[in-house]
Design a protein around this motif. Structure first.
Motif, PDB file in Angstrom:
ATOM      1  N   PHE A  91       0.833  -1.207   0.000  1.00  0.00           N
ATOM      2  CA  PHE A  91       0.000   0.000   0.000  1.00  0.00           C
ATOM      3  C   PHE A  91       0.863   1.250   0.000  1.00  0.00           C
ATOM      4  CE2 PHE A  91      -2.224   3.384   2.320  1.00  0.00           C
ATOM      5  CZ  PHE A  91      -3.360   3.505   1.530  1.00  0.00           C
ATOM      6  N   GLU A  92       1.939   1.244   0.798  1.00  0.00           N
ATOM      7  CA  GLU A  92       2.815   2.402   0.882  1.00  0.00           C
ATOM      8  C   GLU A  92       3.459   2.706  -0.467  1.00  0.00           C
ATOM      9  OE1 GLU A  92       2.797  -0.128   2.942  1.00  0.00           O
ATOM     10  OE2 GLU A  92       2.028   0.798   4.784  1.00  0.00           O
ATOM     11  N   ASP A  93       3.908   1.656  -1.168  1.00  0.00           N
ATOM     12  CA  ASP A  93       4.519   1.860  -2.488  1.00  0.00           C
ATOM     13  C   ASP A  93       3.494   2.361  -3.495  1.00  0.00           C
ATOM     14  OD1 ASP A  93       6.961   1.049  -1.539  1.00  0.00           O
ATOM     15  OD2 ASP A  93       6.790  -1.004  -2.275  1.00  0.00           O
ATOM     16  N   ILE A 101       4.811  13.523  -4.078  1.00  0.00           N
ATOM     17  CA  ILE A 101       5.547  13.679  -2.827  1.00  0.00           C
ATOM     18  C   ILE A 101       5.081  12.620  -1.848  1.00  0.00           C
ATOM     19  CG2 ILE A 101       5.833  16.178  -3.102  1.00  0.00           C
ATOM     20  CD1 ILE A 101       3.581  16.541  -1.064  1.00  0.00           C
ATOM     21  N   HIS A 102       5.849  12.406  -0.809  1.00  0.00           N
ATOM     22  CA  HIS A 102       5.440  11.430   0.204  1.00  0.00           C
ATOM     23  C   HIS A 102       4.237  11.976   0.967  1.00  0.00           C
ATOM     24  CE1 HIS A 102       5.602   8.816   3.737  1.00  0.00           C
ATOM     25  NE2 HIS A 102       6.279   7.974   2.961  1.00  0.00           N
ATOM     26  N   PRO A 103       3.250  11.116   1.263  1.00  0.00           N
ATOM     27  CA  PRO A 103       2.047  11.604   1.960  1.00  0.00           C
ATOM     28  C   PRO A 103       2.340  12.361   3.248  1.00  0.00           C
ATOM     29  CG  PRO A 103       1.688   9.389   1.156  1.00  0.00           C
ATOM     30  CD  PRO A 103       3.134   9.698   0.894  1.00  0.00           C
ATOM     31  N   SER A 104       3.415  11.986   3.977  1.00  0.00           N
ATOM     32  CA  SER A 104       3.720  12.675   5.226  1.00  0.00           C
ATOM     33  C   SER A 104       4.089  14.130   4.987  1.00  0.00           C
ATOM     34  CB  SER A 104       4.844  11.956   5.970  1.00  0.00           C
ATOM     35  OG  SER A 104       6.028  11.950   5.183  1.00  0.00           O
ATOM     36  N   ASN A 105       4.483  14.460   3.755  1.00  0.00           N
ATOM     37  CA  ASN A 105       4.831  15.845   3.418  1.00  0.00           C
ATOM     38  C   ASN A 105       3.695  16.575   2.695  1.00  0.00           C
ATOM     39  OD1 ASN A 105       7.455  15.652   4.472  1.00  0.00           O
ATOM     40  ND2 ASN A 105       8.234  14.757   2.574  1.00  0.00           N
ATOM     41  N   PHE A 106       2.584  15.894   2.504  1.00  0.00           N
ATOM     42  CA  PHE A 106       1.457  16.495   1.811  1.00  0.00           C
ATOM     43  C   PHE A 106       0.865  17.632   2.633  1.00  0.00           C
ATOM     44  CE2 PHE A 106      -3.202  16.613   1.272  1.00  0.00           C
ATOM     45  CZ  PHE A 106      -3.266  17.002  -0.054  1.00  0.00           C
ATOM     46  N   LYS A 107       0.533  18.731   1.969  1.00  0.00           N
ATOM     47  CA  LYS A 107      -0.017  19.891   2.664  1.00  0.00           C
ATOM     48  C   LYS A 107      -1.112  20.516   1.824  1.00  0.00           C
ATOM     49  CE  LYS A 107       1.359  24.462   4.462  1.00  0.00           C
ATOM     50  NZ  LYS A 107       0.552  24.324   5.685  1.00  0.00           N
ATOM     51  N   ILE A 242      -9.263   6.531  12.299  1.00  0.00           N
ATOM     52  CA  ILE A 242      -8.720   7.839  11.951  1.00  0.00           C
ATOM     53  C   ILE A 242      -7.333   7.978  12.566  1.00  0.00           C
ATOM     54  CG2 ILE A 242      -9.078  10.325  12.052  1.00  0.00           C
ATOM     55  CD1 ILE A 242     -11.164   8.855  10.408  1.00  0.00           C
ATOM     56  N   GLN A 243      -6.320   7.930  11.715  1.00  0.00           N
ATOM     57  CA  GLN A 243      -4.939   8.108  12.137  1.00  0.00           C
ATOM     58  C   GLN A 243      -4.280   9.082  11.177  1.00  0.00           C
ATOM     59  OE1 GLN A 243      -3.583   4.073  11.844  1.00  0.00           O
ATOM     60  NE2 GLN A 243      -4.368   3.497  13.856  1.00  0.00           N
ATOM     61  N   ARG A 244      -3.368   9.911  11.686  1.00  0.00           N
ATOM     62  CA  ARG A 244      -2.788  10.987  10.883  1.00  0.00           C
ATOM     63  C   ARG A 244      -2.206  10.478   9.569  1.00  0.00           C
ATOM     64  NH1 ARG A 244      -1.108  16.028  12.094  1.00  0.00           N
ATOM     65  NH2 ARG A 244      -1.338  15.659  14.322  1.00  0.00           N
ATOM     66  N   GLN A 245      -1.324   9.477   9.634  1.00  0.00           N
ATOM     67  CA  GLN A 245      -0.677   9.001   8.421  1.00  0.00           C
ATOM     68  C   GLN A 245      -1.681   8.391   7.459  1.00  0.00           C
ATOM     69  OE1 GLN A 245       2.326   9.698   7.597  1.00  0.00           O
ATOM     70  NE2 GLN A 245       2.361   8.553   5.668  1.00  0.00           N
ATOM     71  N   ARG A 246      -2.648   7.658   7.991  1.00  0.00           N
ATOM     72  CA  ARG A 246      -3.666   7.037   7.156  1.00  0.00           C
ATOM     73  C   ARG A 246      -4.520   8.089   6.463  1.00  0.00           C
ATOM     74  NH1 ARG A 246      -5.367   3.746   3.489  1.00  0.00           N
ATOM     75  NH2 ARG A 246      -7.402   2.784   3.845  1.00  0.00           N
ATOM     76  N   VAL A 247      -4.846   9.179   7.165  1.00  0.00           N
ATOM     77  CA  VAL A 247      -5.626  10.260   6.569  1.00  0.00           C
ATOM     78  C   VAL A 247      -4.889  10.847   5.373  1.00  0.00           C
ATOM     79  CG1 VAL A 247      -6.452  12.617   6.933  1.00  0.00           C
ATOM     80  CG2 VAL A 247      -6.926  10.860   8.642  1.00  0.00           C
ATOM     81  N   LEU A 248      -3.596  11.124   5.547  1.00  0.00           N
ATOM     82  CA  LEU A 248      -2.800  11.704   4.466  1.00  0.00           C
ATOM     83  C   LEU A 248      -2.653  10.724   3.304  1.00  0.00           C
ATOM     84  CD1 LEU A 248      -0.040  13.485   6.584  1.00  0.00           C
ATOM     85  CD2 LEU A 248      -2.111  14.479   5.598  1.00  0.00           C
ATOM     86  N   GLU A 249      -2.504   9.441   3.615  1.00  0.00           N
ATOM     87  CA  GLU A 249      -2.365   8.437   2.563  1.00  0.00           C
ATOM     88  C   GLU A 249      -3.637   8.325   1.725  1.00  0.00           C
ATOM     89  OE1 GLU A 249      -1.353   5.001   4.796  1.00  0.00           O
ATOM     90  OE2 GLU A 249       0.798   5.435   4.832  1.00  0.00           O
TER      91      GLU A 249
END
Length: 377
Positions: A91-93, A101-107, A242-249
């Motif tokens: 899923f991450e790939d 960009i990587h989801p953790s850097n998404f804004k 609902i988790q931060r990384q999952r939301v961004l992903e």
């Protein structure tokens, strides 16, 4: 990826071993029954009754090839090993492949509004949290669905809000099943969130609609359901913890698909590019913030339990309303962190889906009730 299924030696195992590689070739050939050639003192009719057509392994290898993989079988001295091998993408790939960009850097841009609707009190709290974790400022998060008026006027509210903010962007999230009935009524109306989105998009001017990312959120996630949601909205969000990384992903690919980098949106002076944030994130995701309020879940379940304890005639008459409440419970359970009992309850609720009261509903509800109660006890 490789999956091995290991069995103990069966009938005529020594003869299969003696065949060598030819046994494996024969297993995956169409209409081939190896054991029929080994059996003795049996008539043809007995073979037909005790054996399949011989296509099972052949069908499996066809399916494996469709996935870009293969099947194999090996007859060892003390066991038989059936193997399935196929390439997979994590899923991450997959997320990384679909975003620049990587989801953790998404804004999200600063001038974005988050507007959502759900008829469940629990889900409204989660949606508010979802929008904030996605990067929407708290004073720009609007979550409706508290009562019949908010649900029935939602389309007009969204359109008016978009018209009042011509330079802003909008993330719109709608629950698919919005129940607008009073519990005391024998009949009720369920409004489709995806049809609300479709109506909103058609009523907006092209310049207004292109500033919106509209997503349907539902606990029903079959391929048919998702195809319907995607035909009316820009995408689909599953009900999940609902988790931060999952939301961004979940949100980053949908946003970038709707507003591709280098497109017209990047040229808009009011939009902040989707680049890594230079501002330190001091927020924390405590378990309390991200989990469903168990007291609210318990109250919801016990209220539903009272409805499901009615006589058969009342259950049949109120089944559409009861089903909507069950569906809402299913969404709440899917929003819990990984829990085997919640997953079992979700599966049982899904089996009840239909326009009429299912057979043995009381027994199945007893199972659901017990599973859910065990979560908080």
């Amino acid at each position: 990826f490789q999956m091995d299924v290991v069995n103990l030696p069966g009938e005529h195992h020594d003869k299969l071993m003696a065949m060598g590689d030819a046994a494996s070739v024969a297993v995956f050939s169409p209409r081939k029954r190896l054991h029929s050639g080994f059996s003795e003192n049996k008539s043809r009719s007995e073979f037909i009754e005790s054996h399949s057509s011989g296509d099972g392994a052949w069908i499996m290898t066809k399916c494996a090839k469709t996935l870009g993989g293969e099947c194999s079988i090996k007859f060892d001295f003390n066991r038989t090993v059936f193997s399935l091998r196929c390439p997979i993408v994590t899923f991450e790939d997959s997320v990384a492949k679909n975003t620049s960009i990587h989801p953790s850097n998404f804004k999200l841009p600063e001038n974005v509004w988050g507007i959502a609707i759900d008829d469940s009190k629990i889900q409204r709290k989660l949606l508010d949290r979802f929008l904030q974790l996605a990067g929407v400022q708290k004073d720009r998060c609007i979550v409706h669905g508290q009562n019949m008026q908010e649900i029935e006027s939602f389309d007009d509210f969204v359109i008016e809000h978009v018209e009042q903010h011509p330079d802003d962007y909008f993330v719109l999230i709608a629950d698919e099943n919005l129940d607008v009935a009073d519990d005391s009524m024998s009949t009720h109306v369920t409004i489709s969130g995806s049809m609300c989105i479709e109506n909103i998009r058609h009523r907006l001017l092209p310049d207004q609609e292109r500033r919106m990312l509209a997503l349907v959120r539902s606990a029903n996630d079959s391929s048919r359901d998702i195809a319907i949601y995607n035909s009316r909205a820009h995408g689909f969000l599953p009900k999940a913890p609902i988790q931060r990384q999952r939301v961004l992903e979940m949100l980053a690919p949908a946003w970038e698909k709707r507003f591709p980098p280098g497109g017209w949106a990047d040229e808009d002076a009011h939009v902040t590019p989707n680049v890594p944030s230079l501002v330190e994130d001091t927020g924390t995701d405590s378990e309390e913030e991200l989990q469903i309020d168990m007291a609210e879940l318990r109250a919801e379940v016990e209220e539903l339990h009272a409805m499901c304890s009615a006589d058969d005639i009342t259950l049949a008459n109120k089944w559409p309303l009861i089903w909507e409440r069950l569906h809402a419970l299913k969404g709440d359970l899917k929003s819990l962190p990984n829990n085997g009992r919640a997953a079992a309850a979700v599966e049982t609720i899904s089996s009840l889906r239909g326009s009429t009261l299912p057979n043995n509903f009381r027994g199945r509800w007893v199972t659901i009730h017990a599973l859910v109660k065990s979560i908080w006890t």
